[in-house]
Design a protein around this motif. Structure first.
Motif, PDB file in Angstrom:
ATOM      1  N   VAL A 114       0.941  -1.007   0.028  1.00  0.00           N
ATOM      2  CA  VAL A 114      -0.214  -0.104  -0.125  1.00  0.00           C
ATOM      3  C   VAL A 114       1.291   1.191   0.247  1.00  0.00           C
ATOM      4  CG1 VAL A 114      -2.013  -1.354   1.729  1.00  0.00           C
ATOM      5  CG2 VAL A 114      -0.171   0.101   3.014  1.00  0.00           C
ATOM      6  N   ASN A 115      -0.010   2.237  -0.072  1.00  0.00           N
ATOM      7  CA  ASN A 115       0.837   3.779  -0.604  1.00  0.00           C
ATOM      8  C   ASN A 115       1.655   3.588   0.958  1.00  0.00           C
ATOM      9  OD1 ASN A 115      -1.536   4.240  -0.733  1.00  0.00           O
ATOM     10  ND2 ASN A 115      -0.922   6.498  -0.157  1.00  0.00           N
TER      11      ASN A 115
ATOM     12  N   THR B 184     -10.197   3.280  -2.033  1.00  0.00           N
ATOM     13  CA  THR B 184      -8.566   2.693  -2.238  1.00  0.00           C
ATOM     14  C   THR B 184      -8.774   2.255  -4.033  1.00  0.00           C
ATOM     15  OG1 THR B 184      -8.506   2.006   0.016  1.00  0.00           O
ATOM     16  CG2 THR B 184      -7.406   0.404  -1.970  1.00  0.00           C
ATOM     17  N   LEU B 185      -7.876   2.982  -4.447  1.00  0.00           N
ATOM     18  CA  LEU B 185      -7.267   2.075  -5.797  1.00  0.00           C
ATOM     19  C   LEU B 185      -6.506   1.508  -5.678  1.00  0.00           C
ATOM     20  CD1 LEU B 185      -7.861   2.777  -8.809  1.00  0.00           C
ATOM     21  CD2 LEU B 185      -6.388   3.988  -8.850  1.00  0.00           C
ATOM     22  N   LEU B 186      -6.914  -0.130  -6.665  1.00  0.00           N
ATOM     23  CA  LEU B 186      -6.416  -1.719  -6.279  1.00  0.00           C
ATOM     24  C   LEU B 186      -5.521  -1.465  -7.884  1.00  0.00           C
ATOM     25  CD1 LEU B 186      -4.865  -4.845  -6.175  1.00  0.00           C
ATOM     26  CD2 LEU B 186      -7.434  -5.437  -7.430  1.00  0.00           C
ATOM     27  N   LEU B 187      -4.584  -1.482  -7.721  1.00  0.00           N
ATOM     28  CA  LEU B 187      -3.414  -1.584  -9.488  1.00  0.00           C
ATOM     29  C   LEU B 187      -2.709  -3.108  -9.050  1.00  0.00           C
ATOM     30  CD1 LEU B 187      -1.299   1.370  -8.779  1.00  0.00           C
ATOM     31  CD2 LEU B 187      -3.521   1.181 -10.111  1.00  0.00           C
ATOM     32  N   ASN B 188      -3.648  -3.699 -10.199  1.00  0.00           N
ATOM     33  CA  ASN B 188      -3.066  -5.155  -9.797  1.00  0.00           C
ATOM     34  C   ASN B 188      -3.158  -6.373 -11.893  1.00  0.00           C
ATOM     35  OD1 ASN B 188      -5.578  -8.240 -10.884  1.00  0.00           O
ATOM     36  ND2 ASN B 188      -3.141  -8.228  -9.259  1.00  0.00           N
ATOM     37  N   SER B 189      -2.328  -6.631 -11.267  1.00  0.00           N
ATOM     38  CA  SER B 189      -1.413  -7.670 -12.561  1.00  0.00           C
ATOM     39  C   SER B 189      -1.064  -8.795 -12.401  1.00  0.00           C
ATOM     40  CB  SER B 189      -1.312  -6.929 -13.795  1.00  0.00           C
ATOM     41  OG  SER B 189      -0.842  -7.895 -14.975  1.00  0.00           O
TER      42      SER B 189
ATOM     43  N   ASN C  87      -9.997  -3.189   1.730  1.00  0.00           N
ATOM     44  CA  ASN C  87     -11.492  -3.163   1.274  1.00  0.00           C
ATOM     45  C   ASN C  87     -11.022  -2.104  -0.069  1.00  0.00           C
ATOM     46  OD1 ASN C  87     -13.631  -3.587   0.903  1.00  0.00           O
ATOM     47  ND2 ASN C  87     -14.162  -1.174   1.352  1.00  0.00           N
ATOM     48  N   VAL C  88     -10.927  -2.995  -1.191  1.00  0.00           N
ATOM     49  CA  VAL C  88     -10.663  -2.231  -2.558  1.00  0.00           C
ATOM     50  C   VAL C  88     -12.091  -1.099  -3.099  1.00  0.00           C
ATOM     51  CG1 VAL C  88     -10.483  -2.399  -4.852  1.00  0.00           C
ATOM     52  CG2 VAL C  88      -9.283  -3.907  -3.005  1.00  0.00           C
ATOM     53  N   ASN C  89     -11.952   0.108  -3.360  1.00  0.00           N
ATOM     54  CA  ASN C  89     -13.265   0.604  -4.033  1.00  0.00           C
ATOM     55  C   ASN C  89     -13.707   0.684  -5.708  1.00  0.00           C
ATOM     56  OD1 ASN C  89     -12.373   2.403  -1.099  1.00  0.00           O
ATOM     57  ND2 ASN C  89     -15.191   2.056  -1.486  1.00  0.00           N
ATOM     58  N   VAL C  90     -12.208   0.738  -5.882  1.00  0.00           N
ATOM     59  CA  VAL C  90     -12.002   0.384  -7.469  1.00  0.00           C
ATOM     60  C   VAL C  90     -10.853   0.071  -8.559  1.00  0.00           C
ATOM     61  CG1 VAL C  90     -11.045   3.307  -7.943  1.00  0.00           C
ATOM     62  CG2 VAL C  90     -12.443   1.915  -9.599  1.00  0.00           C
ATOM     63  N   ALA C  91     -10.566  -0.334  -8.719  1.00  0.00           N
ATOM     64  CA  ALA C  91      -9.121  -1.092  -9.486  1.00  0.00           C
ATOM     65  C   ALA C  91      -8.734  -0.872 -10.922  1.00  0.00           C
ATOM     66  CB  ALA C  91      -9.740  -2.968  -9.277  1.00  0.00           C
ATOM     67  N   ILE C  92      -8.468  -1.074 -11.215  1.00  0.00           N
ATOM     68  CA  ILE C  92      -7.052  -0.799 -12.376  1.00  0.00           C
ATOM     69  C   ILE C  92      -6.639  -2.560 -13.126  1.00  0.00           C
ATOM     70  CG2 ILE C  92      -5.589  -0.192 -14.157  1.00  0.00           C
ATOM     71  CD1 ILE C  92      -6.005   2.818 -13.168  1.00  0.00           C
ATOM     72  N   VAL C  93      -7.169  -3.214 -13.838  1.00  0.00           N
ATOM     73  CA  VAL C  93      -6.257  -4.288 -13.549  1.00  0.00           C
ATOM     74  C   VAL C  93      -5.399  -4.496 -14.975  1.00  0.00           C
ATOM     75  CG1 VAL C  93      -7.008  -7.203 -14.771  1.00  0.00           C
ATOM     76  CG2 VAL C  93      -8.393  -5.417 -12.707  1.00  0.00           C
ATOM     77  N   GLY C  94      -4.141  -4.961 -15.023  1.00  0.00           N
ATOM     78  CA  GLY C  94      -3.019  -4.771 -15.711  1.00  0.00           C
ATOM     79  C   GLY C  94      -3.725  -6.015 -17.076  1.00  0.00           C
ATOM     80  N   GLU C  95      -4.045  -5.821 -18.083  1.00  0.00           N
ATOM     81  CA  GLU C  95      -4.072  -6.456 -19.246  1.00  0.00           C
ATOM     82  C   GLU C  95      -3.726  -6.250 -20.641  1.00  0.00           C
ATOM     83  OE1 GLU C  95      -3.853 -10.313 -19.238  1.00  0.00           O
ATOM     84  OE2 GLU C  95      -4.741 -10.265 -16.959  1.00  0.00           O
TER      85      GLU C  95
ATOM     86  N   LEU D 270      -2.169  11.657  -1.346  1.00  0.00           N
ATOM     87  CA  LEU D 270      -3.493  11.920  -2.832  1.00  0.00           C
ATOM     88  C   LEU D 270      -5.369  11.470  -2.294  1.00  0.00           C
ATOM     89  CD1 LEU D 270      -1.019   8.615  -3.455  1.00  0.00           C
ATOM     90  CD2 LEU D 270      -1.129  11.315  -4.396  1.00  0.00           C
ATOM     91  N   LYS D 271      -5.642  11.901  -3.060  1.00  0.00           N
ATOM     92  CA  LYS D 271      -7.422  12.163  -2.483  1.00  0.00           C
ATOM     93  C   LYS D 271      -7.865  10.310  -2.705  1.00  0.00           C
ATOM     94  CE  LYS D 271      -8.135  15.723  -5.705  1.00  0.00           C
ATOM     95  NZ  LYS D 271      -9.020  15.817  -7.042  1.00  0.00           N
ATOM     96  N   TYR D 272      -7.318   9.072  -3.413  1.00  0.00           N
ATOM     97  CA  TYR D 272      -7.729   7.638  -3.563  1.00  0.00           C
ATOM     98  C   TYR D 272      -5.664   7.064  -2.640  1.00  0.00           C
ATOM     99  CZ  TYR D 272     -11.392   7.646  -6.406  1.00  0.00           C
ATOM    100  OH  TYR D 272     -12.793   7.373  -7.048  1.00  0.00           O
TER     101      TYR D 272
END
Length: 355
Positions: A55-56, A65-70, A152-160, A123-125
């Protein structure tokens, strides 16, 4: 922090990942490479089995919370490779190697992006990075296992690989096992209840059946019979025919609704879903991430391919460098400038939303 330095290090990390075997469930060594990056940049991280996450620095529970996942697992290389799949080869601006496009380029770009924002205050998130295992086999110890461990995650960016365009929706998947019954008999005797003949009308029903509700982003639900099996010897009519049906689900249905419809309507003697957990995914078109992406010139589309988005219940966006059509192909590659562009776009996107 210099973006070019992060980009150079990200490409070096990707080369290490390519040259380290990481089939699903066997990602322990690639996890070590990811840990080494985070240690070098003094990121406080944790590891859960083969998932590496952080986490940051200024995480604040009061913020979303914004999830960065790949993922860092790969499929096994196919027999059509002409280059060594476990050697990082650079030719004509392309980086070749197994997992380079799916999804190594996305992963290292997201790691670099997370690192860029890691030490920033106010940061806002919040940011959560998860370099996950077992994506390719939808295994039990991948991202799905992390959702009760990470915040707990509110939104996510999934790296594909999406060519850095915004996949604002993704089809879900339900696989069904079905049976068509009949009367077993000797082939020499009359039999008006031959299960193989009975399966003809069942196959036709599946071929013709249409789910009523379409989706603007994902189109229609796609139903395909992919396997059929019956009989063991030439002179015996079997008792049943086994079918496998692959259903790609749009965001107008839940997987449970798809199962209920087929169990009520299909002419099979039995039809059973293997799993209902790989649901369709989407993000509202008015979400700040989507608005920001459109503002910086990215297009939106619905994705027919499955990813770790399927295990998320929050809004999620699929976005990453590379091209999905190269995934699982022979001599897989990613352009080096796609990684450079990907990191810049990720950072620009997040600067508009979280900074």
């Amino acid at each position: 922090m210099a973006i070019q330095e992060l980009t150079n290090d990200a490409i070096s990390l990707l080369k290490q990942l390519i040259e380290t075997q990481s089939f699903s469930t066997e990602e322990d060594q690639t996890a070590l490479h990811i840990e080494a990056w985070l240690k070098r940049y003094e990121v406080d991280y944790k590891r859960t089995k083969n998932n590496v996450w952080a986490v940051n620095k200024y995480f604040d529970k009061s913020k979303p919370t914004l999830l960065l996942n790949s993922h860092h697992d790969t499929v096994k290389p196919n027999s059509a490779y002409t280059k060594d799949p476990f050697k990082a080869i650079v030719e004509d601006g392309k980086l070749y190697g197994l997992g380079s496009n799916d999804a190594g380029g996305c992963l290292v770009s997201l790691i670099a992006t997370f690192t860029y924002f890691y030490n920033q205050e106010n940061l806002k998130y919040n940011l959560v990075l998860v370099a996950s295992a077992e994506e390719e086999n939808s295994g039990p110890d991948g991202l799905n296992s992390m959702l009760k461990i990470i915040p707990n995650v509110n939104v996510a960016i999934v790296g594909e690989p999406t060519l850095m365009n915004l996949a604002v929706a993704e089809k879900g998947l339900v696989v069904f096992d079905a049976k068509v019954m009949g009367t077993p008999s000797h082939a020499a005797h009359p039999n008006d209840n031959n299960c193989i003949y009975n399966s003809i009308k069942v196959l036709q029903w599946f071929k013709d059946f249409k789910f009523e509700k379409g989706s603007e982003a994902l189109g229609d639900v796609k139903l395909t019979v992919t396997q059929i099996k019956a009989g063991t010897q030439h002179n015996a009519v079997p008792a049943d025919v086994d079918l496998v049906i692959d259903v790609r689900v749009n965001d107008a249905y839940t997987n449970t609704e798809i199962a209920q419809i087929l169990q009520e309507k299909s002419p099979c003697d039995s039809i059973t879903p293997r799993s209902l957990r790989l649901n369709s995914s989407s993000i509202p078109m008015d979400h700040p991430l989507v608005i920001a992406g459109i503002e910086i010139g990215r297009t939106t589309y619905g994705s027919p391919t499955l990813s770790d988005q399927a295990v998320l219940s929050c809004p999620s966006l699929k976005l990453g460098p590379g091209d999905s059509t190269r995934s699982h192909s022979a001599d897989e590659f990613i352009y080096l400038n796609e990684i450079e562009e990907g990191i810049k776009i990720y950072i620009e996107l997040l600067n508009r939303v979280i900074a």
